[in-house]
Scaffold this active site. Structure first.
Site, PDB file in Angstrom:
ATOM      1  N   ASP A 166       0.811  -1.222   0.000  1.00  0.00           N
ATOM      2  CA  ASP A 166       0.000   0.000   0.000  1.00  0.00           C
ATOM      3  C   ASP A 166       0.843   1.270   0.000  1.00  0.00           C
ATOM      4  OD1 ASP A 166       0.894  -0.606   2.567  1.00  0.00           O
ATOM      5  OD2 ASP A 166      -1.090  -1.037   3.344  1.00  0.00           O
ATOM      6  N   GLU A 185      -9.796  -1.926   5.472  1.00  0.00           N
ATOM      7  CA  GLU A 185     -10.442  -1.593   6.741  1.00  0.00           C
ATOM      8  C   GLU A 185     -11.705  -2.431   6.933  1.00  0.00           C
ATOM      9  OE1 GLU A 185      -8.692  -0.118   8.625  1.00  0.00           O
ATOM     10  OE2 GLU A 185      -7.979   1.851   8.027  1.00  0.00           O
ATOM     11  N   HIS A 238      -7.256  -5.131  10.402  1.00  0.00           N
ATOM     12  CA  HIS A 238      -7.075  -5.001   8.946  1.00  0.00           C
ATOM     13  C   HIS A 238      -5.766  -5.618   8.468  1.00  0.00           C
ATOM     14  CE1 HIS A 238      -5.067  -0.775   9.545  1.00  0.00           C
ATOM     15  NE2 HIS A 238      -4.138  -1.696   9.415  1.00  0.00           N
ATOM     16  N   ASP A 277      -7.501  -2.830  14.335  1.00  0.00           N
ATOM     17  CA  ASP A 277      -8.901  -3.152  14.001  1.00  0.00           C
ATOM     18  C   ASP A 277      -8.986  -4.435  13.152  1.00  0.00           C
ATOM     19  OD1 ASP A 277      -7.929  -2.322  11.545  1.00  0.00           O
ATOM     20  OD2 ASP A 277      -9.279  -0.604  11.332  1.00  0.00           O
TER      21      ASP A 277
HETATM   22  C1  F6R Z   1       1.355  -1.563   6.147  1.00  0.00           C
HETATM   23  C2  F6R Z   1       0.043  -2.209   6.247  1.00  0.00           C
HETATM   24  C3  F6R Z   1      -0.761  -2.191   7.506  1.00  0.00           C
HETATM   25  C4  F6R Z   1       0.046  -2.487   8.760  1.00  0.00           C
HETATM   26  C5  F6R Z   1      -0.858  -2.456   9.984  1.00  0.00           C
HETATM   27  C6  F6R Z   1      -0.070  -2.621  11.259  1.00  0.00           C
HETATM   28  O1  F6R Z   1       1.901  -1.737   4.855  1.00  0.00           O
HETATM   29  O2  F6R Z   1      -0.377  -2.747   5.296  1.00  0.00           O
HETATM   30  O3  F6R Z   1      -1.795  -3.143   7.392  1.00  0.00           O
HETATM   31  O4  F6R Z   1       0.657  -3.727   8.637  1.00  0.00           O
HETATM   32  O5  F6R Z   1      -1.550  -1.253  10.045  1.00  0.00           O
HETATM   33  O6  F6R Z   1       0.746  -1.509  11.461  1.00  0.00           O
HETATM   34  P1  F6R Z   1       1.931  -1.549  12.504  1.00  0.00           P
HETATM   35  O7  F6R Z   1       2.886  -2.573  12.036  1.00  0.00           O
HETATM   36  O8  F6R Z   1       2.566  -0.171  12.449  1.00  0.00           O
HETATM   37  O9  F6R Z   1       1.328  -1.877  13.817  1.00  0.00           O
END
Ligand code: F6R
Length: 270
Positions: A67, A143, A138, A136
């Protein structure tokens, strides 16, 4: 899902890196799907170490990131392209032209997303997709409520995600509200997924992802439909899993199998 529980965040990263490194050694021209955020940092540090100290060779590897924030160019310090350069690409011998991160400043987003999907297909598909998990539940920026068949597209970030990521931007008001993200359907097409999480703040998301019902409200739970997912969690993130004892038994059997101790498994005799 195979569940591996490690004592701490550091060992989650190291264990994850072993899966990536084994694949790179076995298939030097493999295609890796990569994530950003705090979760994969330890894994990337270990890959850099393996490259420097053990000559792990990334020269034929192709990568696709999950992303990118809409509106941020590749040199913006909070862009995911910049993150990847600083935390991995600049320290290993991956060829720049073989690395892809969605373009947050594409003028025609629909076309760009379609082309990103096509580029993954042209590369032969993703062999191993590294994933973090949002609080959450995801995966990528899918989301709660995202279609479980979704493809790469624009997505509005949930307020929870904006809050979680505000620490990187110095305030919630500075966090972009839109991102380009691979879809759940895109992720499910990768041959293998490596899901990492650590910390008690991820425990509920891990429980819902691994042991909860499959629901678009927790997009990580769609991984239960994938035939080859390895989840590596620390004690904190695994804290609410009910079947922990069973996961430990599976790991014990797995390591006996890998080390050829078939008798201990009741195999190889009369
Ligand atoms: C990042 C991504 C997100 C993160 C998730 C966890 O490329 O796709 O899904 O993996 O938000 O974020 P962290 O690792 O910062 O807790």
């Amino acid at each position: 899902m195979r569940v591996i529980i490690q004592p701490d965040a550091e060992s989650v990263g190291r264990r994850g890196a072993r899966f990536v490194a084994d694949l790179v050694r076995r298939k030097p021209d493999c295609v890796l799907g990569l994530a950003t955020g705090s979760t994969p940092l330890g894994l990337y540090r270990e890959l850099i170490r393996l490259h420097r100290e053990e000559g792990l060779d990334f020269s034929q590897v192709t990568t696709f990131n999950l992303d990118e924030y809409v509106g941020l160019g590749p040199t913006h310090p909070q862009s995911y392209r910049c993150f990847m350069q600083q935390n991995l690409f600049d320290h290993i011998n991956v060829r720049p032209e073989r690395t892809s991160v969605p373009d947050g400043r594409a003028l025609d987003f629909e076309l760009h997303c379609r082309q990103y999907e096509q580029k993954i297909k042209d590369a032969g598909g993703i062999d191993l997709q590294v994933l973090g998990l949002g609080s959450d539940g995801h995966i990528a920026f899918n989301e709660p409520g995202s279609s479980l068949g979704s493809r790469t597209r624009l997505k509005t970030l949930a307020s929870e995600t904006v809050r979680d990521n505000a620490r990187f931007f110095g305030g919630e008001d500075k966090v972009p509200r839109l991102a380009i993200t691979m879809g759940v359907g895109t992720i499910l097409e990768s041959r293998r997924c490596l899901l990492l999480a650590f910390g008690g703040h991820k425990a509920e998301a891990v429980r819902a992802t691994v042991e909860g019902p499959i629901t678009a409200q927790v997009t990580g739970s769609a991984l239960q439909l994938h035939r080859e997912v390895v989840g590596i969690f620390d004690e904190g993130a695994a804290g609410l899993l009910v079947r922990r004892a069973y996961y430990a038994e599976v790991e014990q059997a797995q390591s006996l199998l890998e080390s050829g101790q078939l008798k201990a498994l009741g195999l190889g005799g009369q």
